[in-house]
Enzyme design. Structure first.
Site, short mmCIF file in Angstrom:
data_model
loop_
_atom_site.label_atom_id
_atom_site.label_comp_id
_atom_site.label_asym_id
_atom_site.label_seq_id
_atom_site.Cartn_x
_atom_site.Cartn_y
_atom_site.Cartn_z
N TYR A 201 -17.81 -4.55 -0.59
CA TYR A 201 -19.25 -4.42 -0.39
C TYR A 201 -19.97 -5.48 -1.19
O TYR A 201 -19.69 -5.66 -2.37
CB TYR A 201 -19.74 -3.03 -0.83
CG TYR A 201 -20.35 -2.29 0.33
CD1 TYR A 201 -21.51 -2.77 0.92
CD2 TYR A 201 -19.76 -1.16 0.86
CE1 TYR A 201 -22.06 -2.14 2.01
CE2 TYR A 201 -20.30 -0.50 1.95
CZ TYR A 201 -21.45 -1.00 2.53
OH TYR A 201 -21.98 -0.37 3.61
N GLU B 236 -23.73 -6.27 -0.83
CA GLU B 236 -25.15 -6.34 -0.46
C GLU B 236 -25.88 -7.31 -1.37
O GLU B 236 -25.67 -7.32 -2.59
CB GLU B 236 -25.78 -4.94 -0.59
CG GLU B 236 -25.52 -4.08 0.62
CD GLU B 236 -26.26 -2.75 0.56
OE1 GLU B 236 -26.96 -2.49 -0.43
OE2 GLU B 236 -26.12 -1.98 1.51
N ASP C 220 -32.69 -20.84 19.75
CA ASP C 220 -31.52 -19.97 19.80
C ASP C 220 -30.39 -20.81 20.38
O ASP C 220 -30.27 -20.96 21.60
CB ASP C 220 -31.81 -18.74 20.67
CG ASP C 220 -30.62 -17.79 20.73
OD1 ASP C 220 -29.53 -18.18 20.23
OD2 ASP C 220 -30.77 -16.68 21.26
N THR D 107 -24.62 -17.96 17.34
CA THR D 107 -23.37 -17.21 17.16
C THR D 107 -22.32 -18.21 16.66
O THR D 107 -22.42 -19.41 16.90
CB THR D 107 -22.86 -16.63 18.48
OG1 THR D 107 -22.76 -17.70 19.43
CG2 THR D 107 -23.78 -15.57 19.04
N LYS E 175 -18.70 -18.93 19.91
CA LYS E 175 -18.69 -19.54 21.26
C LYS E 175 -18.03 -20.91 21.16
O LYS E 175 -16.91 -20.99 20.67
CB LYS E 175 -20.09 -19.53 21.84
CG LYS E 175 -20.59 -18.07 22.02
CD LYS E 175 -21.97 -17.91 22.63
CE LYS E 175 -22.34 -16.43 22.70
NZ LYS E 175 -23.71 -16.21 23.14
N ARG F 79 -16.24 -13.89 15.28
CA ARG F 79 -17.39 -13.24 15.91
C ARG F 79 -18.46 -13.03 14.85
O ARG F 79 -18.20 -12.41 13.82
CB ARG F 79 -16.94 -11.91 16.51
CG ARG F 79 -17.93 -11.22 17.40
CD ARG F 79 -17.23 -10.32 18.40
NE ARG F 79 -16.53 -11.16 19.37
CZ ARG F 79 -17.10 -11.68 20.47
NH1 ARG F 79 -18.35 -11.40 20.77
NH2 ARG F 79 -16.41 -12.45 21.27
C1 LIG Z 1 -24.51 -15.06 23.02
C2 LIG Z 1 -25.96 -15.20 22.78
C3 LIG Z 1 -26.65 -14.34 21.90
C4 LIG Z 1 -26.06 -13.06 21.33
O1 LIG Z 1 -24.94 -13.11 20.59
P1 LIG Z 1 -24.15 -11.76 20.28
O2 LIG Z 1 -23.23 -12.19 19.17
O3 LIG Z 1 -23.47 -11.35 21.52
O4 LIG Z 1 -25.14 -10.74 19.81
C5 LIG Z 1 -27.98 -14.60 21.63
N1 LIG Z 1 -28.62 -15.63 22.21
C6 LIG Z 1 -28.00 -16.44 23.09
C7 LIG Z 1 -28.78 -17.56 23.70
C8 LIG Z 1 -26.66 -16.25 23.41
O5 LIG Z 1 -26.08 -17.06 24.28
#
Ligand SMILES: *Cc1c(COP(=O)(O)O)cnc(C)c1O
Length: 419
Positions: free
Chosen positions: A59, A61, A205, A231, A234, A240
């Site tokens: 933990y 935090e 994003d 993220t 990807k 993850r």
């Molecule tokens: C994949 C994705 C997310 C979300 O990611 P998670 O880890 O699945 O919550 C947010 N924004 C965009 C543009 C994405 O492609």
């Protein structure tokens, strides 16, 4: 195959054979099928090792050096490394490596810059935006007034004039760019100018394409944006999880929004995995990988066009292609199912101005991060396009079974996670 998981797996097999069997059959599924989901990849064994480690027990935090729990001196080192590597790789002034996912990183971004009821301008979902960009079933659509911009009907590229007009009309607190199914590059300089004109925070994003930025294969949003969320699993090929980069002036707001604003203890094993992945991204090998991902996506889109399908936005400049498959006479849903039966894993996807419902769609989205990690190149992309076209063209189970044997022969030439 079973030796891939190492000695701890033998203990798991003894204690819980049902779950051990799932791990094995999922490994086999990933090894033998074609993985064309644009948001998936195969992490390195080093990343997997960090995630399945003692750090999962801790933990922590708070932030490195300022924790609410004792005994954090070792995990602090991992988080410091992850932060420093992120700042250096992306040339960012501030990095927060704690978000559990891309979605939770976005919750923190809204919290840092807006209050419920505020107006945010983001890419429309049917044109490629993400759930967290204002979907009515998501917190973003429920708690914020999210206005949207889209792509032009003629070229299927972002309509920057519409974006600017909309921004002037609705005066958003924040403008979001970035999408889940947009095959082209985004003009971040233009969006910065619009944000300055209307006094909006510029939020990118970058979940889908940040790996291509990390590999220096496409331009970076970091110099322009106030905040960049993404993220790590990807194209970036890490564990993850999520991450946020920001200008120094926003550092305190972002950190407070992540903890205690949005989550409790960070997942230290994932943070160690993020550090490992970021170091991998800084290598020449990864930079070549990022360029190859795009070369392969272009080859796959072109080959699918030769098979009679149409690439949305006139092709791709990234790791994914969105294919309009109406010429094949089947919907995205049916194509997805037929390809699945043939061992080709992809997803149905709405195309801009899609006449079909989101659960049916006129398109499919294909991506090359995973197959490129396996070492496949343009010749294999051509073969994959032909396999996809044959799978889509029939509902005959025997033909799908035959295509599956060809898929297995292809993936066997590009093995992953060998013992
Ligand atoms: C994949 C994705 C997310 C979300 O990611 P998670 O880890 O699945 O919550 C947010 N924004 C965009 C543009 C994405 O492609």
């Amino acid at each position: 195959m079973s030796t891939f998981y190492g000695p701890d797996f033998q203990a798991l097999t003894k204690q819980d054979p049902e779950i051990a069997a799932v791990l094995l059959s999922e490994l086999k599924r990933q090894q033998t099928n074609l993985q064309l989901i644009a948001s998936e990849n195969f992490t390195s064994r080093a990343v997997l090792a960090a995630m399945g480690s003692s750090l999962s027990n801790k933990y922590a935090e708070g932030y490195p050096g300022k924790r609410y729990y004792g005994g954090c001196e070792e995990v602090d080192k991992a988080e410091f490394l992850a932060i420093e590597r992120a700042k250096s790789l992306f040339g960012a002034e501030h990095a927060n490596v704690q978000p559990h996912s891309g979605g939770s990183a976005n919750v923190a971004v809204y919290q840092a810059f807006t209050k419920p009821g505020d107006t945010v301008l983001a890419m429309s979902l049917p044109h490629g935006g993400h759930l967290t960009h204002g979907s009515p079933v998501n917190f973003s659509g429920k708690w914020f007034n999210v206005e949207s911009y889209g792509v032009r009907a003629d070229n299927e590229l972002i309509d920057y004039d519409e974006l600017r007009d909309k921004a002037i009309a609705v005066k958003p607190k924040m403008i979001c760019s970035g999408a889940t199914a947009y095959p082209s590059l985004i003009d971040f300089e233009k969006i910065r100018t619009i944000c300055d004109e209307v006094g909006a925070i510029m939020w990118v994003d970058a979940a889908h394409f940040i790996g291509l930025v990390a590999g220096k294969a496409i331009p970076s949003p970091v110099p322009y944006a106030d905040v960049v969320s993404f993220t790590t699993h990807k194209v970036l090929r890490g564990p993850r999880g999520g991450m946020i980069l920001a200008k120094a002036e926003h550092a305190a707001a972002i950190d407070k929004a992540v903890f205690p604003g949005m989550q409790g203890g960070p997942i230290m094993s994932a943070i160690a995995g993020k550090a490992v992945a970021l170091a991998e991204c800084a290598t020449p090998g990864y930079q070549k990988y990022a360029k190859d991902v795009i070369v392969n996506a272009k080859a796959l889109a072109a080959a699918l066009e030769s098979e009679g399908m149409r690439a949305v936005s006139g092709g791709t400049q990234t790791h994914l292609a969105l294919m309009d498959i109406r010429s094949t006479g089947v919907t995205g849903k049916v194509a997805d199912e037929r390809c699945g039966a043939a061992g080709i894993v992809m997803n149905k996807n709405s195309i801009p101005y899609d006449p079909e419902k989101p659960a049916v769609t006129s398109g499919v989205r294909v991506g090359t991060p995973a197959t490129t990690t396996q070492g496949m190149g343009p010749a294999e992309m051509k073969q994959i396009a032909s396999l996809i076209a044959r799978a889509i063209a029939t509902d005959d189970g025997a033909t799908h079974a035959l295509i599956k044997t060809e898929v297995h022969a292809l993936t066997a030439r590009f093995p992953i996670y060998q013992a």
